[in-house]
Design a protein around this motif. Structure first.
Motif, PDB file in Angstrom:
ATOM      1  N   MET A 163       0.830  -1.207   0.000  1.00 28.84           N
ATOM      2  CA  MET A 163       0.000   0.000   0.000  1.00 28.84           C
ATOM      3  C   MET A 163       0.866   1.260   0.000  1.00 28.84           C
ATOM      4  SD  MET A 163      -2.738   1.350   2.875  1.00 28.84           S
ATOM      5  CE  MET A 163      -1.425   1.699   4.060  1.00 28.84           C
ATOM      6  N   THR A 164       1.867   1.301   0.864  1.00 27.90           N
ATOM      7  CA  THR A 164       2.727   2.483   0.970  1.00 27.90           C
ATOM      8  C   THR A 164       3.508   2.707  -0.316  1.00 27.90           C
ATOM      9  OG1 THR A 164       2.951   2.071   3.355  1.00 27.90           O
ATOM     10  CG2 THR A 164       4.521   3.589   2.343  1.00 27.90           C
ATOM     11  N   ALA A 165       4.049   1.639  -0.899  1.00 30.12           N
ATOM     12  CA  ALA A 165       4.834   1.765  -2.126  1.00 30.12           C
ATOM     13  C   ALA A 165       3.976   2.289  -3.275  1.00 30.12           C
ATOM     14  CB  ALA A 165       5.448   0.417  -2.494  1.00 30.12           C
ATOM     15  N   LEU A 166       2.759   1.781  -3.406  1.00 32.60           N
ATOM     16  CA  LEU A 166       1.878   2.224  -4.492  1.00 32.60           C
ATOM     17  C   LEU A 166       1.470   3.685  -4.319  1.00 32.60           C
ATOM     18  CD1 LEU A 166      -0.444  -0.903  -4.920  1.00 32.60           C
ATOM     19  CD2 LEU A 166       1.376  -0.131  -6.449  1.00 32.60           C
ATOM     20  N   VAL A 167       1.179   4.083  -3.090  1.00 29.04           N
ATOM     21  CA  VAL A 167       0.784   5.476  -2.831  1.00 29.04           C
ATOM     22  C   VAL A 167       1.941   6.424  -3.122  1.00 29.04           C
ATOM     23  CG1 VAL A 167       0.141   7.118  -1.026  1.00 29.04           C
ATOM     24  CG2 VAL A 167      -1.045   4.927  -1.187  1.00 29.04           C
ATOM     25  N   ILE A 168       3.144   6.080  -2.669  1.00 24.46           N
ATOM     26  CA  ILE A 168       4.305   6.938  -2.919  1.00 24.46           C
ATOM     27  C   ILE A 168       4.592   7.024  -4.411  1.00 24.46           C
ATOM     28  CG2 ILE A 168       6.788   7.165  -2.591  1.00 24.46           C
ATOM     29  CD1 ILE A 168       6.464   6.049   0.187  1.00 24.46           C
ATOM     30  N   LEU A 169       4.525   5.887  -5.114  1.00 20.23           N
ATOM     31  CA  LEU A 169       4.768   5.889  -6.559  1.00 20.23           C
ATOM     32  C   LEU A 169       3.768   6.779  -7.280  1.00 20.23           C
ATOM     33  CD1 LEU A 169       6.331   4.739  -8.970  1.00 20.23           C
ATOM     34  CD2 LEU A 169       4.715   2.830  -9.018  1.00 20.23           C
ATOM     35  N   GLY A 170       2.500   6.660  -6.928  1.00 22.51           N
ATOM     36  CA  GLY A 170       1.478   7.507  -7.545  1.00 22.51           C
ATOM     37  C   GLY A 170       1.709   8.978  -7.276  1.00 22.51           C
ATOM     38  N   ASN A 171       2.092   9.309  -6.046  1.00 22.02           N
ATOM     39  CA  ASN A 171       2.345  10.705  -5.702  1.00 22.02           C
ATOM     40  C   ASN A 171       3.581  11.249  -6.400  1.00 22.02           C
ATOM     41  OD1 ASN A 171       0.677  11.993  -3.140  1.00 22.02           O
ATOM     42  ND2 ASN A 171       0.567   9.770  -3.199  1.00 22.02           N
ATOM     43  N   LEU A 172       4.556  10.385  -6.649  1.00 30.57           N
ATOM     44  CA  LEU A 172       5.760  10.823  -7.357  1.00 30.57           C
ATOM     45  C   LEU A 172       5.498  11.090  -8.837  1.00 30.57           C
ATOM     46  CD1 LEU A 172       8.498   8.506  -5.802  1.00 30.57           C
ATOM     47  CD2 LEU A 172       8.356  10.996  -5.602  1.00 30.57           C
ATOM     48  N   ILE A 173       4.406  10.560  -9.374  1.00 28.24           N
ATOM     49  CA  ILE A 173       4.078  10.760 -10.786  1.00 28.24           C
ATOM     50  C   ILE A 173       3.015  11.851 -10.962  1.00 28.24           C
ATOM     51  CG2 ILE A 173       3.087   9.680 -12.846  1.00 28.24           C
ATOM     52  CD1 ILE A 173       4.286   7.031 -11.867  1.00 28.24           C
ATOM     53  N   ILE A 174       1.923  11.732 -10.242  1.00 24.30           N
ATOM     54  CA  ILE A 174       0.771  12.619 -10.472  1.00 24.30           C
ATOM     55  C   ILE A 174       0.992  14.007  -9.888  1.00 24.30           C
ATOM     56  CG2 ILE A 174      -1.689  12.940 -10.005  1.00 24.30           C
ATOM     57  CD1 ILE A 174      -1.973   9.899 -10.019  1.00 24.30           C
ATOM     58  N   ASN A 175       1.457  14.092  -8.653  1.00 24.67           N
ATOM     59  CA  ASN A 175       1.626  15.403  -8.020  1.00 24.67           C
ATOM     60  C   ASN A 175       2.589  16.320  -8.774  1.00 24.67           C
ATOM     61  OD1 ASN A 175      -0.148  14.719  -5.958  1.00 24.67           O
ATOM     62  ND2 ASN A 175       1.457  13.957  -4.626  1.00 24.67           N
ATOM     63  N   PRO A 176       3.777  15.842  -9.190  1.00 27.02           N
ATOM     64  CA  PRO A 176       4.672  16.730  -9.937  1.00 27.02           C
ATOM     65  C   PRO A 176       4.085  17.193 -11.266  1.00 27.02           C
ATOM     66  CG  PRO A 176       5.872  14.835  -9.092  1.00 27.02           C
ATOM     67  CD  PRO A 176       4.429  14.556  -8.876  1.00 27.02           C
ATOM     68  N   MET A 177       3.350  16.314 -11.955  1.00 21.45           N
ATOM     69  CA  MET A 177       2.754  16.707 -13.228  1.00 21.45           C
ATOM     70  C   MET A 177       1.722  17.807 -13.022  1.00 21.45           C
ATOM     71  SD  MET A 177       2.362  12.938 -15.008  1.00 21.45           S
ATOM     72  CE  MET A 177       1.538  13.595 -16.462  1.00 21.45           C
ATOM     73  N   ALA A 178       0.876  17.647 -11.999  1.00 21.84           N
ATOM     74  CA  ALA A 178      -0.128  18.679 -11.711  1.00 21.84           C
ATOM     75  C   ALA A 178       0.538  19.975 -11.275  1.00 21.84           C
ATOM     76  CB  ALA A 178      -1.082  18.176 -10.629  1.00 21.84           C
ATOM     77  N   ALA A 179       1.570  19.868 -10.446  1.00 16.96           N
ATOM     78  CA  ALA A 179       2.264  21.063  -9.965  1.00 16.96           C
ATOM     79  C   ALA A 179       2.954  21.798 -11.102  1.00 16.96           C
ATOM     80  CB  ALA A 179       3.277  20.669  -8.892  1.00 16.96           C
ATOM     81  N   PHE A 180       3.561  21.052 -12.022  1.00 18.96           N
ATOM     82  CA  PHE A 180       4.233  21.667 -13.164  1.00 18.96           C
ATOM     83  C   PHE A 180       3.222  22.402 -14.043  1.00 18.96           C
ATOM     84  CE2 PHE A 180       5.702  21.338 -17.610  1.00 18.96           C
ATOM     85  CZ  PHE A 180       6.875  22.076 -17.510  1.00 18.96           C
ATOM     86  N   ALA A 181       2.067  21.796 -14.248  1.00 17.31           N
ATOM     87  CA  ALA A 181       1.040  22.452 -15.058  1.00 17.31           C
ATOM     88  C   ALA A 181       0.586  23.760 -14.417  1.00 17.31           C
ATOM     89  CB  ALA A 181      -0.153  21.510 -15.243  1.00 17.31           C
ATOM     90  N   LEU A 182       0.415  23.758 -13.114  1.00 18.97           N
ATOM     91  CA  LEU A 182      -0.031  24.972 -12.417  1.00 18.97           C
ATOM     92  C   LEU A 182       1.066  26.032 -12.352  1.00 18.97           C
ATOM     93  CD1 LEU A 182      -2.031  23.389  -9.438  1.00 18.97           C
ATOM     94  CD2 LEU A 182      -2.971  24.603 -11.414  1.00 18.97           C
ATOM     95  N   ALA A 183       2.318  25.607 -12.419  1.00 22.32           N
ATOM     96  CA  ALA A 183       3.428  26.553 -12.288  1.00 22.32           C
ATOM     97  C   ALA A 183       3.887  27.119 -13.627  1.00 22.32           C
ATOM     98  CB  ALA A 183       4.597  25.882 -11.577  1.00 22.32           C
ATOM     99  N   LYS A 184       3.917  26.283 -14.690  1.00 27.45           N
ATOM    100  CA  LYS A 184       4.590  26.684 -15.918  1.00 27.45           C
ATOM    101  C   LYS A 184       3.711  26.675 -17.166  1.00 27.45           C
ATOM    102  CE  LYS A 184       8.614  27.469 -14.134  1.00 27.45           C
ATOM    103  NZ  LYS A 184       9.137  28.863 -14.088  1.00 27.45           N
ATOM    104  N   LEU A 185       2.563  26.051 -17.131  1.00 22.68           N
ATOM    105  CA  LEU A 185       1.738  25.982 -18.330  1.00 22.68           C
ATOM    106  C   LEU A 185       0.608  26.997 -18.256  1.00 22.68           C
ATOM    107  CD1 LEU A 185       1.458  22.118 -18.866  1.00 22.68           C
ATOM    108  CD2 LEU A 185       3.235  23.697 -19.666  1.00 22.68           C
ATOM    109  N   ASP A 186       0.195  27.474 -19.409  1.00 25.71           N
ATOM    110  CA  ASP A 186      -0.920  28.420 -19.494  1.00 25.71           C
ATOM    111  C   ASP A 186      -2.134  27.697 -20.088  1.00 25.71           C
ATOM    112  OD1 ASP A 186       0.496  30.635 -18.486  1.00 25.71           O
ATOM    113  OD2 ASP A 186       1.396  30.986 -20.462  1.00 25.71           O
ATOM    114  N   PHE A 187      -3.220  27.674 -19.347  1.00 24.78           N
ATOM    115  CA  PHE A 187      -4.445  27.059 -19.847  1.00 24.78           C
ATOM    116  C   PHE A 187      -5.646  27.745 -19.193  1.00 24.78           C
ATOM    117  CE2 PHE A 187      -2.853  24.636 -16.246  1.00 24.78           C
ATOM    118  CZ  PHE A 187      -3.949  24.503 -15.416  1.00 24.78           C
TER     119      PHE A 187
END
Length: 274
Positions: A76-100
């Motif tokens: 459970m812990t490994a899957l949650v950390i893996l998901g957070n390492l993929i999804i959170n940075p992508m969302a954060a990058f979109a909010l920080a650097k992309l215009d939409f």
């Protein structure tokens, strides 16, 4: 003047050592108690009286399946950390650097969701998980938690500080926006990502409310939930309870000590600019 500096340096370290010792005493007491028998609780015993019997009982008694609970917790812990390492940075990058369109609205939704206690949405989460047939499954314990608003905000604050020229240079070299993110920006966030991983590890490994709500099958228990059921059965067996506390706490401490340098760097570099 030099003498005053040295005295101040020594006094500061002495103060830190004293405070550190005071904070460490409860955990040291817990570790010690987990190695004694019931007769030696709250007594000072020699090394010859220490025993691994409490830990052995956890892993050999058929009344509770600690090895399976430990495996469930690791998965459970490994899957949650893996998901957070993929999804959170992508969302954060979109909010920080992309215009939409709607970017500010999405950002405010992320901020707003951080202020809502999870207890308030526990019932809707349970209903959705039940409708999907995910009760007593790893999907129910992991999929709803593969992203966290707090970590999106934290990483977004770091990505804002990354110079846009890095991304533009990567685009000129033929990379797409996603390519620039994964190959240029993502590695720069190493300290923040490790900080997020430590927080996610601690929160998931020690999670009790969610697993106890979504799981009723003892074979699907995670460690904290399973050990809590043991506590109810052996409430008066203090050494056994303390051994359970050590089993749930020690992995977090080890994980933190391994990555403490990156954790401090991540805390200092996230959330200070926006």
């Amino acid at each position: 003047m030099e003498t005053k500096k040295r005295l101040g340096f020594v006094s500061n370290y002495l103060l830190l050592i004293i405070l550190g010792s005071l904070f460490a005493l409860p955990f040291l007491y817990t570790i010690y108690t987990s190695f004694v028998t019931m007769q030696d609780v709250n007594k000072l015993s020699g090394f010859s009286n220490l025993t691994f019997q409490n830990y052995k009982l956890f892993f050999t008694n058929d009344a509770y399946n600690v090895p399976q609970w430990l495996i469930n917790t690791v998965i459970m812990t490994a899957l949650v950390i893996l998901g957070n390492l993929i999804i959170n940075p992508m969302a954060a990058f979109a909010l920080a650097k992309l215009d939409f369109r709607g970017k500010k609205i999405v950002f405010w939704i992320v901020l707003g969701s951080m202020m809502v206690p999870y207890h308030m949405i526990l019932i809707p989460v349970y209903v959705n998980v039940a409708q999907l047939g995910w009760l007593n499954s790893f999907a129910g314990l992991t999929v709803p938690f593969l992203y966290q608003s707090l970590y999106i905000f934290m990483l977004r604050q770091f990505f804002v500080t990354v110079p846009g020229e890095f991304i533009e240079a990567a685009r000129l070299d033929g990379l797409t926006k996603m390519g620039a993110f994964w190959r240029i920006v993502y590695p720069l966030a190493k300290s923040s990502l490790i900080t997020m991983s430590i927080l996610a590890f601690a929160g998931t490994w020690n999670s009790y409310l969610i697993p106890s709500t979504l799981v009723s099958d003892p074979e699907r228990y995670v460690l904290v939930v399973g050990l809590n059921s043991v506590k109810d059965a052996f409430f008066e067996n203090t050494p056994l309870i303390m051994a359970g506390v050590v089993l749930t706490t020690l992995p977090i401490l080890i994980f933190f000590f391994i990555f403490q340098k990156q954790y401090i760097e991540g805390i200092s570099s996230s959330g200070v600019k926006g």
